[in-house]
Design a protein around this motif. Structure first.
Motif, PDB file in Angstrom:
ATOM      1  N   TYR A 202       0.976  -0.901  -0.117  1.00 56.28           N
ATOM      2  CA  TYR A 202       0.232   0.297  -0.400  1.00 56.28           C
ATOM      3  C   TYR A 202       0.766   1.717  -0.034  1.00 56.28           C
ATOM      4  CZ  TYR A 202      -4.007  -3.925   1.225  1.00 56.28           C
ATOM      5  OH  TYR A 202      -4.751  -4.185   1.215  1.00 56.28           O
TER       6      TYR A 202
ATOM      7  N   VAL B 185       2.155   1.732  -3.345  1.00 60.73           N
ATOM      8  CA  VAL B 185       0.938   2.121  -4.420  1.00 60.73           C
ATOM      9  C   VAL B 185       0.626   3.922  -4.224  1.00 60.73           C
ATOM     10  CG1 VAL B 185      -1.801   2.194  -5.009  1.00 60.73           C
ATOM     11  CG2 VAL B 185      -0.113   0.103  -4.865  1.00 60.73           C
ATOM     12  N   ILE B 186       1.093   4.529  -2.844  1.00 65.30           N
ATOM     13  CA  ILE B 186       0.438   5.420  -2.207  1.00 65.30           C
ATOM     14  C   ILE B 186       1.745   6.304  -2.839  1.00 65.30           C
ATOM     15  CG2 ILE B 186       0.258   7.343  -0.801  1.00 65.30           C
ATOM     16  CD1 ILE B 186      -1.396   4.982   0.679  1.00 65.30           C
ATOM     17  N   SER B 187       2.948   5.741  -3.203  1.00 69.61           N
ATOM     18  CA  SER B 187       4.095   6.603  -3.693  1.00 69.61           C
ATOM     19  C   SER B 187       4.328   6.477  -4.591  1.00 69.61           C
ATOM     20  CB  SER B 187       5.504   5.953  -3.308  1.00 69.61           C
ATOM     21  OG  SER B 187       5.038   4.478  -3.585  1.00 69.61           O
TER      22      SER B 187
ATOM     23  N   PHE C 235       1.431   6.778  -6.950  1.00 68.79           N
ATOM     24  CA  PHE C 235      -0.068   7.684  -6.988  1.00 68.79           C
ATOM     25  C   PHE C 235       0.734   9.344  -6.869  1.00 68.79           C
ATOM     26  CE2 PHE C 235      -3.558  10.948  -5.607  1.00 68.79           C
ATOM     27  CZ  PHE C 235      -4.209  10.334  -6.596  1.00 68.79           C
ATOM     28  N   MET C 236       1.612   9.475  -5.854  1.00 68.82           N
ATOM     29  CA  MET C 236       2.184  10.627  -5.528  1.00 68.82           C
ATOM     30  C   MET C 236       2.737  11.366  -6.859  1.00 68.82           C
ATOM     31  SD  MET C 236       0.274  12.009  -3.168  1.00 68.82           S
ATOM     32  CE  MET C 236      -0.040  12.392  -1.369  1.00 68.82           C
TER      33      MET C 236
ATOM     34  N   LEU D 154       2.624  10.497  -9.595  1.00 68.79           N
ATOM     35  CA  LEU D 154       1.308  10.996 -10.585  1.00 68.79           C
ATOM     36  C   LEU D 154       0.849  11.776 -10.352  1.00 68.79           C
ATOM     37  CD1 LEU D 154       0.443   7.152 -11.602  1.00 68.79           C
ATOM     38  CD2 LEU D 154       1.817   8.689 -13.162  1.00 68.79           C
ATOM     39  N   LEU D 155       0.607  12.832  -9.221  1.00 71.47           N
ATOM     40  CA  LEU D 155       0.747  13.459  -8.989  1.00 71.47           C
ATOM     41  C   LEU D 155       1.334  14.666  -9.113  1.00 71.47           C
ATOM     42  CD1 LEU D 155      -1.588  13.591  -5.804  1.00 71.47           C
ATOM     43  CD2 LEU D 155      -2.557  13.972  -7.939  1.00 71.47           C
TER      44      LEU D 155
END
Length: 85
Positions: A64, A67-69, A71-72, A74-75
């Motif tokens: 998890y 996945v969060i990293s 996503f960050m 990509l942001l």
């Protein structure tokens, strides 16, 4: 830990997915080929991260966090692209 047979199978699947990109761009319209290429890229990324980087054997909390990293990142990429315009 996975054995040599599993790694060989994953390698063959990655090879087929990489070849699929060429096939899509040769035989389908551009829009469909582009969408299919993104799907293939996601599948390849998940296989590489899961098996070659051994995330399948890690606790779910580490998965998890990865996945969060991603996503960050990509942001941040979207924000940087927006600020250039």
């Amino acid at each position: 830990m996975a054995d040599v047979r599993t790694y060989t199978l994953i390698y063959v699947v990655l090879l087929v997915l990489g070849t699929g990109k060429f096939v899509f761009f040769e035989f389908t319209p551009y829009d469909i080929a582009l969408a299919a290429t993104f799907v293939l890229a996601i599948a390849k990324t998940l296989l590489i991260a899961g098996y070659y980087q051994h995330l399948i054997e890690e606790p779910r909390s580490i998965t998890y966090m990865m996945v969060i990293s991603v996503f960050m990142v990509l942001l941040l990429t979207v924000a940087a692209g927006y600020s250039i315009q």
